[in-house]
Write a protein that holds these residues in place. Structure first.
Motif, short mmCIF file in Angstrom:
data_model
loop_
_atom_site.label_atom_id
_atom_site.label_comp_id
_atom_site.label_asym_id
_atom_site.label_seq_id
_atom_site.Cartn_x
_atom_site.Cartn_y
_atom_site.Cartn_z
N SER A 156 0.82 -1.21 0.00
CA SER A 156 0.00 0.00 0.00
C SER A 156 0.87 1.27 0.00
N SER A 159 2.12 1.58 -3.63
CA SER A 159 1.02 2.01 -4.50
C SER A 159 0.76 3.50 -4.35
N ARG A 160 0.69 3.94 -3.10
CA ARG A 160 0.39 5.34 -2.84
C ARG A 160 1.43 6.24 -3.52
N LEU A 163 1.13 6.02 -7.46
CA LEU A 163 -0.06 6.66 -8.00
C LEU A 163 0.06 8.19 -7.91
N GLU A 167 0.30 10.68 -11.41
CA GLU A 167 -0.88 11.52 -11.57
C GLU A 167 -0.75 12.51 -12.74
N ARG A 176 -4.58 4.88 -15.82
CA ARG A 176 -5.44 5.53 -14.81
C ARG A 176 -6.91 5.31 -15.12
N PRO A 238 -5.10 1.82 -5.40
CA PRO A 238 -5.39 2.73 -4.29
C PRO A 238 -5.80 1.95 -3.04
N ASP A 239 -5.53 2.54 -1.89
CA ASP A 239 -5.89 1.88 -0.62
C ASP A 239 -7.38 1.60 -0.54
N THR A 240 -7.69 0.45 0.04
CA THR A 240 -9.10 0.09 0.23
C THR A 240 -9.27 -0.38 1.67
N TRP A 249 -7.08 -6.74 -4.76
CA TRP A 249 -6.11 -5.99 -3.95
C TRP A 249 -5.16 -6.93 -3.21
#
Ligand SMILES: Nc1nc2c(ncn2[C@@H]2O[C@H](COP(=O)(O)OP(=O)(O)OP(=O)(O)O)[C@@H](O)[C@H]2O)c(=O)[nH]1
Ligand SMILES: [Mg+2]
Length: 471
Positions: A156, A159-160, A163, A167, A176, A238-240, A249
């Motif tokens: 995570s 990923s953060r 991403l 952007e 995206r 993205p975080d879930t 995920w």
């Protein structure tokens, strides 16, 4: 069964211990790592270095060569039997054949052993006979070092970061859009997962071709025989909140962890940790020609790559190295034959500015570092041209595209590197004032005299710094 296999392992380890003892006592081995980002000039560097060590007439600054102490040099089977051999002969025939051309891109790890029979210098020379020194040259993509940073990140976190970074990049538009259309909580659907990973890989390739150097995971760009395997079939998500075990995920998270354990760690364990001396090649001129953004990307890319040489920062690497460290690191700006020698010092200065942080840290952890600019193969000659009443220091060579000879003025590099580094850091779109041009020259046809390798610039100095003390 068990006993025999234990016994087998023991004999094997005894064999390898005695092998390495005899090697270290009588025949020293120097493992020389050669790395750099894509197209930085690794293959040409190794090919020319080996050719110039086999015929050392142009290696005046390598003491063992200028003192006439290298009695023989020959290629031998390399010790690591599972690593592809560096294809020296075909790279050399590409470069020095009747219609010389640059070798193809390689993008994989490879290795070559060159053994040198050297007479000792000074007092010892009358007491001792010649001894053999093995130079194991390991060529590996710098991008693989970027993956070191992944080891300390969770899926995570990684990923953060990714991403956020992609952007603003148009190369990531398709990825995206596809991501926005994906339910990461839903149960894994392999074709959809594959498509997502594929568009992420496409993004990475486009980004790298556009000059971005922050393209991890490195093996997505150079998959080799891992292509299509689950360990390369994931993408940042993205975080879930609390994704289920079978969700997309969680699956990607497990694959990210497998990538770290089964792709990244083995490279550091089996190759990186055994390197004694390292040269980092940098196509600084290419980046300057591409503009401020490329220079800044190269600077940050290099900083990240080179953090691998400061093991204290990474727990895994610290454990792995157990205090062993790379003894010397050379930062070399390649392709210096694109500019007149009057500008070489300036290029070296820029190179130092690009790698300053890394060099400081490496010195801090005990490695000796140096920077220089070199050309592994000299494809040009120098010429001073009078242009509209002004004397211009040019280089002349055969253009790769047309095959025609041309003299060419690349622009004046600044005396002070910060003239380039500051606008690059501040996000300038183009250079103010000076334009920096670069032509692609083909290697020049050669007629080599016996005992001479291909013409180069400062390859001998690089060799002296890297392993001259061991010869
Ligand atoms: N003029 C000149 N060009 C060079 C020199 N070294 C490399 N080049 C250019 O840079 C290109 C890349 O060189 P390589 O040695 O293939 O680079 P690499 O780092 O092995 O590249 P990958 O295998 O793709 O990562 C070559 O095709 C040449 O166009 C040099 O000494 N002089
Ligand atoms: Mg290569």
């Amino acid at each position: 069964m068990v006993i025999s296999s234990i016994a087998e392992t023991m004999t094997r380890s005894i064999e390898s211990v005695s092998h390495s003892i005899s090697e270290t006592l009588f025949e020293p081995v120097i493992r020389l790592g050669v790395t750099g980002l894509a197209r930085s000039g690794k293959t040409v560097f190794i090919t020319s270095l080996v050719a110039n060590l086999m015929d050392s007439g142009r290696m005046g600054q390598l003491l063992a060569a200028s003192e006439g102490r290298i009695e023989a040099s020959f290629l031998q089977p390399q010790p690591d039997v599972t690593v592809p051999r560096f294809d020296y002969e075909s790279h050399l025939s590409d470069l020095t054949g009747p219609d010389p051309r640059w070798p193809d891109s390689t993008r994989l790890i490879s290795e070559l052993r060159l053994s040198l029979r050297v007479r000792p210098s000074g007092l010892l020379s009358s007491l001792q006979g010649p001894r053999t020194v093995h130079l194991d040259i390991v060529d590996y993509p710098g991008e693989w070092l970027l993956d070191l940073a992944l080891l300390e990140k969770s899926f995570s976190e990684w990923s953060r970061e990714v991403l956020a970074r992609i952007e603003p990049r148009k190369q990531a538009d398709v990825f995206r859009a596809q991501l926005a259309d994906t339910d990461t909580m839903a149960e894994l659907n392999e074709p959809r997962a594959g498509a997502l990973a594929e568009s992420f890989t496409t993004y990475l390739n486009m980004a790298r071709n556009a000059g971005f150097y922050d393209c991890t995971p490195g093996r997505f760009l150079l998959p080799g025989d891992l292509k299509g395997s689950p360990v390369l079939t994931f993408a940042p998500l993205p975080d879930t909140e609390r994704p289920g075990r079978k969700s997309l995920w969680r699956t990607f998270e497990r694959r990210f962890e497998a990538y770290k354990a089964q792709v990244v760690k083995p490279f550091f364990r089996d190759h990186f940790s055994r390197i004694d001396r390292q040269v980092v090649l940098v196509d600084a001129l290419g980046a300057i020609h591409s503009g401020p953004r490329a220079v800044e990307d190269m600077r940050t890319g290099l900083a990240e790559i080179l953090s691998a040489f400061r093991p204290g920062r990474n727990a895994f690497l610290t454990r792995l190295l157990l205090g062993k460290r790379v003894e010397k690191i050379l930062f070399a700006a390649t392709k210096a034959d694109h500019i007149h020698h009057a500008q070489h010092m300036k290029l070296t200065g820029i190179m130092q500015a690009l790698t300053r942080d890394a060099a400081n840290r490496a010195q801090f952890s005990g490695a000796e570092t140096a920077a220089l600019s070199l050309a592994s193969i000299r494809a040009t000659v120098e010429e001073t041209v009078n242009y509209q009443g002004e004397e211009l220091d040019c280089v002349r060579g055969r253009l790769e595209e047309t095959g025609r000879q041309a003299a060419f003025y690349p622009g004046a590099l600044p005396e002070n590197p910060s003239v380039l580094m500051v606008p690059a850091r501040d996000g300038a779109i183009q250079w103010l004032g000076e334009d920096y041009n670069m032509m692609k020259f083909a290697p020049a046809p050669l007629s080599l005299r016996t005992g001479e390798g291909p013409p180069h610039i400062r390859l001998d100095r690089a060799a002296q710094f890297l392993f001259g003390d061991q010869l």
